[in-house]
Write a protein that holds these residues in place. Sequence first.
Motif, mmCIF file in Angstrom:
data_model
loop_
_atom_site.group_PDB
_atom_site.id
_atom_site.type_symbol
_atom_site.label_atom_id
_atom_site.label_comp_id
_atom_site.label_asym_id
_atom_site.label_seq_id
_atom_site.Cartn_x
_atom_site.Cartn_y
_atom_site.Cartn_z
ATOM 1 N N LEU A 9 61.815 39.026 -25.354
ATOM 2 C CA LEU A 9 60.630 38.495 -24.474
ATOM 3 C C LEU A 9 59.105 38.822 -24.760
ATOM 4 C CD1 LEU A 9 60.423 37.302 -21.357
ATOM 5 C CD2 LEU A 9 60.437 39.714 -20.687
ATOM 6 N N THR A 10 58.562 37.807 -24.727
ATOM 7 C CA THR A 10 57.015 37.705 -24.888
ATOM 8 C C THR A 10 56.392 37.045 -23.768
ATOM 9 O OG1 THR A 10 57.270 37.908 -27.211
ATOM 10 C CG2 THR A 10 55.154 37.188 -26.367
ATOM 11 N N ARG A 11 55.043 37.784 -23.533
ATOM 12 C CA ARG A 11 54.465 36.983 -22.351
ATOM 13 C C ARG A 11 53.070 37.886 -22.776
ATOM 14 N NH1 ARG A 11 52.416 33.031 -19.270
ATOM 15 N NH2 ARG A 11 54.707 32.501 -18.737
ATOM 16 N N ASP A 12 51.987 37.132 -23.201
ATOM 17 C CA ASP A 12 50.697 37.727 -23.694
ATOM 18 C C ASP A 12 49.544 37.169 -22.859
ATOM 19 O OD1 ASP A 12 48.585 38.616 -25.281
ATOM 20 O OD2 ASP A 12 49.103 37.344 -27.030
ATOM 21 N N TYR A 13 48.998 38.301 -21.962
ATOM 22 C CA TYR A 13 48.037 37.849 -21.080
ATOM 23 C C TYR A 13 46.660 37.893 -21.835
ATOM 24 C CZ TYR A 13 51.438 38.103 -17.433
ATOM 25 O OH TYR A 13 52.522 37.859 -16.425
ATOM 26 N N GLY A 14 46.605 38.300 -23.089
ATOM 27 C CA GLY A 14 45.411 38.554 -23.920
ATOM 28 C C GLY A 14 44.866 40.098 -23.491
ATOM 29 N N GLY A 15 44.298 40.553 -24.541
ATOM 30 C CA GLY A 15 43.598 41.873 -24.223
ATOM 31 C C GLY A 15 44.650 43.012 -24.381
ATOM 32 N N GLY A 16 45.716 42.725 -25.141
ATOM 33 C CA GLY A 16 46.896 43.585 -25.306
ATOM 34 C C GLY A 16 47.664 43.668 -24.067
ATOM 35 N N LYS A 17 47.476 43.092 -23.122
ATOM 36 C CA LYS A 17 48.300 43.164 -21.910
ATOM 37 C C LYS A 17 49.572 42.157 -21.965
ATOM 38 C CE LYS A 17 45.527 46.192 -19.802
ATOM 39 N NZ LYS A 17 46.127 47.395 -19.277
ATOM 40 N N GLY A 18 50.577 42.508 -21.387
ATOM 41 C CA GLY A 18 51.781 41.695 -21.434
ATOM 42 C C GLY A 18 52.978 42.453 -22.083
ATOM 43 N N VAL A 19 53.982 41.741 -22.319
ATOM 44 C CA VAL A 19 55.259 42.256 -22.979
ATOM 45 C C VAL A 19 55.370 41.403 -24.281
ATOM 46 C CG1 VAL A 19 56.210 43.153 -20.805
ATOM 47 C CG2 VAL A 19 56.812 40.803 -21.609
ATOM 48 N N PHE A 20 55.775 42.324 -25.446
ATOM 49 C CA PHE A 20 55.636 41.633 -26.759
ATOM 50 C C PHE A 20 57.148 41.959 -27.559
ATOM 51 C CE2 PHE A 20 51.749 43.127 -25.428
ATOM 52 C CZ PHE A 20 50.901 41.695 -25.455
ATOM 53 N N ASP A 21 57.929 40.788 -27.676
ATOM 54 C CA ASP A 21 59.331 40.900 -28.382
ATOM 55 C C ASP A 21 60.055 41.851 -27.850
ATOM 56 O OD1 ASP A 21 60.722 39.817 -30.647
ATOM 57 O OD2 ASP A 21 60.209 41.709 -31.969
ATOM 58 N N LEU A 22 60.178 42.022 -26.577
ATOM 59 C CA LEU A 22 60.926 43.071 -25.725
ATOM 60 C C LEU A 22 62.445 42.747 -25.690
ATOM 61 C CD1 LEU A 22 60.295 45.545 -23.942
ATOM 62 C CD2 LEU A 22 60.136 44.312 -22.030
ATOM 63 N N THR A 23 63.072 43.774 -25.924
ATOM 64 C CA THR A 23 64.634 43.451 -26.253
ATOM 65 C C THR A 23 65.224 44.739 -25.464
ATOM 66 O OG1 THR A 23 64.468 42.093 -27.934
ATOM 67 C CG2 THR A 23 66.657 43.161 -27.606
ATOM 68 N N PHE A 24 66.169 44.706 -24.492
ATOM 69 C CA PHE A 24 67.263 45.584 -24.183
ATOM 70 C C PHE A 24 68.145 45.277 -23.335
ATOM 71 C CE2 PHE A 24 63.948 45.388 -20.687
ATOM 72 C CZ PHE A 24 64.562 45.571 -19.593
ATOM 73 N N ARG A 25 69.159 45.913 -23.084
ATOM 74 C CA ARG A 25 70.501 45.627 -22.418
ATOM 75 C C ARG A 25 70.769 46.476 -21.303
ATOM 76 N NH1 ARG A 25 69.343 41.873 -25.213
ATOM 77 N NH2 ARG A 25 70.729 40.813 -26.782
ATOM 78 N N VAL A 26 71.295 46.126 -20.029
ATOM 79 C CA VAL A 26 71.981 47.076 -19.153
ATOM 80 C C VAL A 26 73.395 46.643 -18.837
ATOM 81 C CG1 VAL A 26 71.565 47.976 -16.895
ATOM 82 C CG2 VAL A 26 69.560 47.385 -18.103
ATOM 83 N N GLY A 27 74.076 47.605 -19.272
ATOM 84 C CA GLY A 27 75.669 47.464 -19.080
ATOM 85 C C GLY A 27 76.145 47.192 -17.522
ATOM 86 N N GLU A 28 77.044 46.711 -17.245
ATOM 87 C CA GLU A 28 77.855 46.544 -16.034
ATOM 88 C C GLU A 28 77.853 48.063 -15.590
ATOM 89 O OE1 GLU A 28 81.328 44.372 -13.680
ATOM 90 O OE2 GLU A 28 81.468 44.159 -15.882
ATOM 91 N N GLY A 29 77.497 48.500 -14.400
ATOM 92 C CA GLY A 29 77.842 49.627 -13.783
ATOM 93 C C GLY A 29 76.663 50.844 -14.255
ATOM 94 N N GLU A 30 75.785 50.383 -15.168
ATOM 95 C CA GLU A 30 74.851 51.291 -15.594
ATOM 96 C C GLU A 30 73.584 51.354 -14.741
ATOM 97 O OE1 GLU A 30 73.128 52.439 -20.019
ATOM 98 O OE2 GLU A 30 73.402 50.227 -19.442
ATOM 99 N N VAL A 31 72.841 52.457 -14.864
ATOM 100 C CA VAL A 31 71.712 52.553 -14.085
ATOM 101 C C VAL A 31 70.653 53.102 -15.260
ATOM 102 C CG1 VAL A 31 70.058 54.035 -12.338
ATOM 103 C CG2 VAL A 31 72.648 53.739 -11.929
ATOM 104 N N PHE A 32 69.754 51.810 -15.193
ATOM 105 C CA PHE A 32 68.761 51.995 -16.266
ATOM 106 C C PHE A 32 67.432 52.298 -15.951
ATOM 107 C CE2 PHE A 32 65.671 49.737 -19.372
ATOM 108 C CZ PHE A 32 66.031 50.331 -20.480
ATOM 109 N N GLY A 33 66.877 53.477 -16.331
ATOM 110 C CA GLY A 33 65.436 53.855 -15.916
ATOM 111 C C GLY A 33 64.674 53.167 -16.542
ATOM 112 N N PHE A 34 63.185 52.725 -16.123
ATOM 113 C CA PHE A 34 62.400 51.827 -16.891
ATOM 114 C C PHE A 34 61.055 52.501 -16.375
ATOM 115 C CE2 PHE A 34 60.462 47.369 -17.663
ATOM 116 C CZ PHE A 34 60.766 47.590 -19.005
ATOM 117 N N LEU A 35 60.570 53.384 -17.609
ATOM 118 C CA LEU A 35 59.327 54.035 -17.534
ATOM 119 C C LEU A 35 58.007 53.500 -18.215
ATOM 120 C CD1 LEU A 35 60.908 57.757 -17.737
ATOM 121 C CD2 LEU A 35 60.307 56.206 -15.488
ATOM 122 N N GLY A 36 56.997 53.767 -17.804
ATOM 123 C CA GLY A 36 55.758 53.556 -18.265
ATOM 124 C C GLY A 36 54.525 53.507 -17.183
#
Length: 277
Positions: A9-36
């Motif tokens: 996934l890529t969404r470039d807002y310019g100035g280093g803001k956005g997401v770049f070549d982002l890849t991850f999976r969340v399995g069925e029944g899994e709780v995934f913590g997303f930190l930043g």
Amino acid sequence: MSMLEVDRLTRDYGGGKGVFDLTFRVGEGEVFGFLGPNGAGKTTTIRHLMGFIHPQAGSCRIDGMDCWRDRARIQRELGYIPGEIAFFDDMTGEEFLRFLEKYRGRAGAGRKAELLEMFELAPKGKIKKMSKGMKQKLGIVAAFMHDPRILLLDEPTSGLDPLMQNRFIQLLDAEKARGKTILLSSHIFEEVERTCDRVGIIRAGRLVADDPVETLRGRYLRSYTVTLESPEQAAAFARDFAGEQNGLQVTVRAQKSLENIFLEYYGGGENHGTHTV
């Protein structure tokens, strides 16, 4: 089986803001913590998953559905708490919940009464007169009341007092036990440590860690070796601090908290190995 899929996934807002070549999976029944930290790309990612934003590149899928093409169905079926909750302020809380029930085609069904009691919320007043905490409770009820299989939660306990934060963690524990798939973005590390199976850390729009919580802790294990004056003192020290005795020396191993691990990613710390003092 993956219930959430983010693929390059890529969404470039310019100035280093956005997401770049982002890849991850969340399995069925899994709780995934997303930190930043703020601005790292967490909310941008979640908004793509909800179908609010079209990817510049890459894709997102939920339960096999394309998040952009099937966004209407996704938005009806998922449980979602946005980072900044916005309501129809002229409605009462009760009117808003009834509106959502009709939109989802589930009027009169679900868990609304149970959740209102759990979070001690009386939704009869106008939303515009509600406090931040009351609006957050209303958002929680709205996200969970139709009993969704998948939940996207962006800072879900923002504005809640400690008692209600603990109630929310209890709710997450119960939903996890029922096999729900949950993506949890939070600044409250205790919340993540208590509920999540796996953690992803995003930095400047890129994933820099994606591991089970215990794997992250194990990777940042520290050990300390202390030399005592007598075998008796060494034995007592080993007993008191769960250490390993070798003659006059005792080795104690300590895991870092998730918060400290997170700060090392952002503070540039390199103390990832074993230390002896």
